[in-house]
Design a protein around this motif. Structure first.
Motif, PDB file in Angstrom:
ATOM      1  N   ALA A   1      23.380  20.488  41.814  1.00 24.10           N
ATOM      2  CA  ALA A   1      23.788  21.224  43.016  1.00 24.10           C
ATOM      3  C   ALA A   1      22.827  22.364  43.369  1.00 24.10           C
ATOM      4  N   CYS A   2      22.043  22.826  42.400  1.00 24.85           N
ATOM      5  CA  CYS A   2      21.229  24.041  42.606  1.00 24.85           C
ATOM      6  C   CYS A   2      20.123  23.815  43.656  1.00 24.85           C
ATOM      7  N   PRO A   3      20.102  24.619  44.728  1.00 26.20           N
ATOM      8  CA  PRO A   3      19.076  24.415  45.760  1.00 26.20           C
ATOM      9  C   PRO A   3      17.689  24.899  45.327  1.00 26.20           C
ATOM     10  N   PHE A   4      17.611  25.627  44.216  1.00 29.41           N
ATOM     11  CA  PHE A   4      16.316  26.174  43.783  1.00 29.41           C
ATOM     12  C   PHE A   4      15.792  25.504  42.516  1.00 29.41           C
ATOM     13  N   LEU A   5      16.357  24.345  42.202  1.00 28.16           N
ATOM     14  CA  LEU A   5      16.018  23.668  40.945  1.00 28.16           C
ATOM     15  C   LEU A   5      14.512  23.418  40.797  1.00 28.16           C
TER      16      LEU A   5
ATOM     17  N   ALA B   1      12.046  25.021  41.727  1.00 27.04           N
ATOM     18  CA  ALA B   1      11.230  26.213  41.438  1.00 27.04           C
ATOM     19  C   ALA B   1      11.483  26.746  40.025  1.00 27.04           C
ATOM     20  N   MET B   2      12.441  26.135  39.313  1.00 32.00           N
ATOM     21  CA  MET B   2      12.807  26.652  37.984  1.00 32.00           C
ATOM     22  C   MET B   2      12.030  25.947  36.887  1.00 32.00           C
ATOM     23  N   ASP B   3      11.650  26.681  35.846  1.00 31.84           N
ATOM     24  CA  ASP B   3      10.969  26.025  34.725  1.00 31.84           C
ATOM     25  C   ASP B   3      11.969  25.416  33.733  1.00 31.84           C
TER      26      ASP B   3
ATOM     27  N   HIS C   1      16.097  24.028  33.668  1.00 33.59           N
ATOM     28  CA  HIS C   1      17.279  23.797  34.517  1.00 33.59           C
ATOM     29  C   HIS C   1      18.471  24.626  34.011  1.00 33.59           C
ATOM     30  N   PRO C   2      19.372  25.013  34.921  1.00 39.11           N
ATOM     31  CA  PRO C   2      20.487  25.902  34.517  1.00 39.11           C
ATOM     32  C   PRO C   2      21.355  25.341  33.389  1.00 39.11           C
ATOM     33  N   ASN C   3      21.591  24.013  33.400  1.00 41.79           N
ATOM     34  CA  ASN C   3      22.400  23.432  32.308  1.00 41.79           C
ATOM     35  C   ASN C   3      21.664  23.555  30.971  1.00 41.79           C
TER      36      ASN C   3
ATOM     37  N   VAL D   1      14.346  33.179  39.313  1.00 48.41           N
ATOM     38  CA  VAL D   1      14.378  32.330  40.515  1.00 48.41           C
ATOM     39  C   VAL D   1      15.811  32.209  41.046  1.00 48.41           C
ATOM     40  N   CYS D   2      16.804  32.228  40.155  1.00 40.87           N
ATOM     41  CA  CYS D   2      18.213  32.102  40.556  1.00 40.87           C
ATOM     42  C   CYS D   2      18.580  33.209  41.544  1.00 40.87           C
ATOM     43  N   VAL D   3      19.139  32.808  42.691  1.00 39.49           N
ATOM     44  CA  VAL D   3      19.480  33.791  43.725  1.00 39.49           C
ATOM     45  C   VAL D   3      20.976  34.140  43.727  1.00 39.49           C
ATOM     46  N   GLY D   4      21.707  33.605  42.750  1.00 45.30           N
ATOM     47  CA  GLY D   4      23.138  33.936  42.659  1.00 45.30           C
ATOM     48  C   GLY D   4      23.955  33.394  43.804  1.00 45.30           C
ATOM     49  N   CYS D   5      23.609  32.184  44.276  1.00 42.62           N
ATOM     50  CA  CYS D   5      24.300  31.637  45.450  1.00 42.62           C
ATOM     51  C   CYS D   5      25.679  31.058  45.115  1.00 42.62           C
ATOM     52  N   ASN D   6      25.979  30.917  43.815  1.00 39.58           N
ATOM     53  CA  ASN D   6      27.281  30.405  43.337  1.00 39.58           C
ATOM     54  C   ASN D   6      27.500  28.909  43.538  1.00 39.58           C
ATOM     55  N   THR D   7      26.505  28.188  44.085  1.00 38.84           N
ATOM     56  CA  THR D   7      26.691  26.754  44.322  1.00 38.84           C
ATOM     57  C   THR D   7      27.019  26.039  43.015  1.00 38.84           C
ATOM     58  N   CYS D   8      26.322  26.433  41.941  1.00 41.73           N
ATOM     59  CA  CYS D   8      26.520  25.762  40.647  1.00 41.73           C
ATOM     60  C   CYS D   8      27.932  25.988  40.108  1.00 41.73           C
ATOM     61  N   CYS D   9      28.359  27.246  40.078  1.00 43.65           N
ATOM     62  CA  CYS D   9      29.650  27.509  39.429  1.00 43.65           C
ATOM     63  C   CYS D   9      30.813  27.014  40.285  1.00 43.65           C
TER      64      CYS D   9
ATOM     65  N   ASP E   1      30.554  30.713  34.992  1.00 47.99           N
ATOM     66  CA  ASP E   1      29.952  31.583  36.002  1.00 47.99           C
ATOM     67  C   ASP E   1      28.456  31.769  35.686  1.00 47.99           C
ATOM     68  N   ILE E   2      27.664  30.776  36.059  1.00 48.19           N
ATOM     69  CA  ILE E   2      26.224  30.805  35.733  1.00 48.19           C
ATOM     70  C   ILE E   2      25.502  31.999  36.374  1.00 48.19           C
ATOM     71  N   PRO E   3      25.762  32.332  37.657  1.00 54.80           N
ATOM     72  CA  PRO E   3      25.048  33.477  38.231  1.00 54.80           C
ATOM     73  C   PRO E   3      25.264  34.773  37.444  1.00 54.80           C
ATOM     74  N   THR E   4      26.471  34.951  36.909  1.00 60.64           N
ATOM     75  CA  THR E   4      26.733  36.168  36.132  1.00 60.64           C
ATOM     76  C   THR E   4      25.941  36.148  34.826  1.00 60.64           C
ATOM     77  N   VAL E   5      25.818  34.954  34.226  1.00 58.70           N
ATOM     78  CA  VAL E   5      24.994  34.833  33.008  1.00 58.70           C
ATOM     79  C   VAL E   5      23.535  35.160  33.354  1.00 58.70           C
ATOM     80  N   MET E   6      23.049  34.647  34.485  1.00 60.58           N
ATOM     81  CA  MET E   6      21.662  34.915  34.907  1.00 60.58           C
ATOM     82  C   MET E   6      21.446  36.413  35.126  1.00 60.58           C
ATOM     83  N   ASP E   7      22.426  37.067  35.725  1.00 57.33           N
ATOM     84  CA  ASP E   7      22.351  38.525  35.932  1.00 57.33           C
ATOM     85  C   ASP E   7      22.203  39.241  34.599  1.00 57.33           C
TER      86      ASP E   7
END
Ligand code: SF4
Ligand code: SF4
Length: 177
Positions: free
Chosen positions: A35-39, A41-43, A45-47, A69-77, A85-91
């Motif tokens: 689902a991640c729109p920025f996949l 650009a990532m070295d 993957h979030p999973n 690179v993660c913009v915290g768009c919440n699409t993943c979670c 809550d992946i964006p919170t982990v990235m933060d």
């Protein structure tokens, strides 16, 4: 910078503490990555970031470009079956990378984050022109995107003067916390 195994353990405890997210629940369905729109650009993957955290691999995670690179768009979670809550982990990972003095995977993005925060602190909102100028000055390539900047100015997409929000004290108090 090399983190000792003791320090790595502390990093993982810190991520859990900072984010209050249980990444051990991840069972690698890859829905987040799909689902991640920025996949692209990532070295990493979030999973895979979740799996590496489960395995205690703090250092490569903190050094990855993905956390910047993660913009915290919440699409993943929003689509994660375990509601992780992946964006919170990235933060939390970004915060820790800075606290631990880890070499930033995407230094330009850190520069952009810093200029954005400076603008919000000063005006209570993002003043795009000043952010772009400061970002470019620090990057030492002031003229590379000058054409784009002029086009945006011509189309009134950039305000020349910054306008402060009325209740700037409330913004200042957030930054003091
Ligand atoms: S969607 Fe959730 S459970 Fe599935 S891989 Fe991503 S974080 Fe793990
Ligand atoms: S929050 Fe980050 S990891 Fe999740 S979909 Fe958005 S950019 Fe990708």
């Amino acid at each position: 910078m090399k983190l000792s195994s003791q320090e790595m353990k502390r990093v993982l405890e810190d991520v859990r503490g900072h984010s209050e997210v249980n990444f051990n629940l991840c069972f690698q369905c890859r829905t987040c990555a799909n689902a991640c729109p920025f996949l692209d650009a990532m070295d990493i993957h979030p999973n895979v970031i979740m799996r590496m955290l489960q395995f205690g691999m703090g250092e490569p995670v903190l050094k990855s470009s993905t956390i910047w690179v993660c913009v915290g768009c919440n699409t993943c979670c929003d689509s994660c079956p375990m509601a992780i809550d992946i964006p919170t982990v990235m933060d939390a990972l970004r915060q820790l990378a800075m606290e631990k003095g880890v070499a930033i995977g995407e230094p330009d993005i850190l520069n952009f984050h810093e200029q954005m925060l400076k603008s919000v602190k000063k005006y209570g909102r993002a003043h795009k022109l000043e952010i772009m100028m400061r970002y470019k000055l620090k990057k030492k390539d002031l003229f590379q995107d000058i054409g784009l900047g002029l086009t945006m100015l011509a189309k009134r997409k950039l305000d020349l003067r910054a306008k402060k929000v009325k209740d700037i004290q409330s913004i200042e108090s957030i930054f003091k916390k």
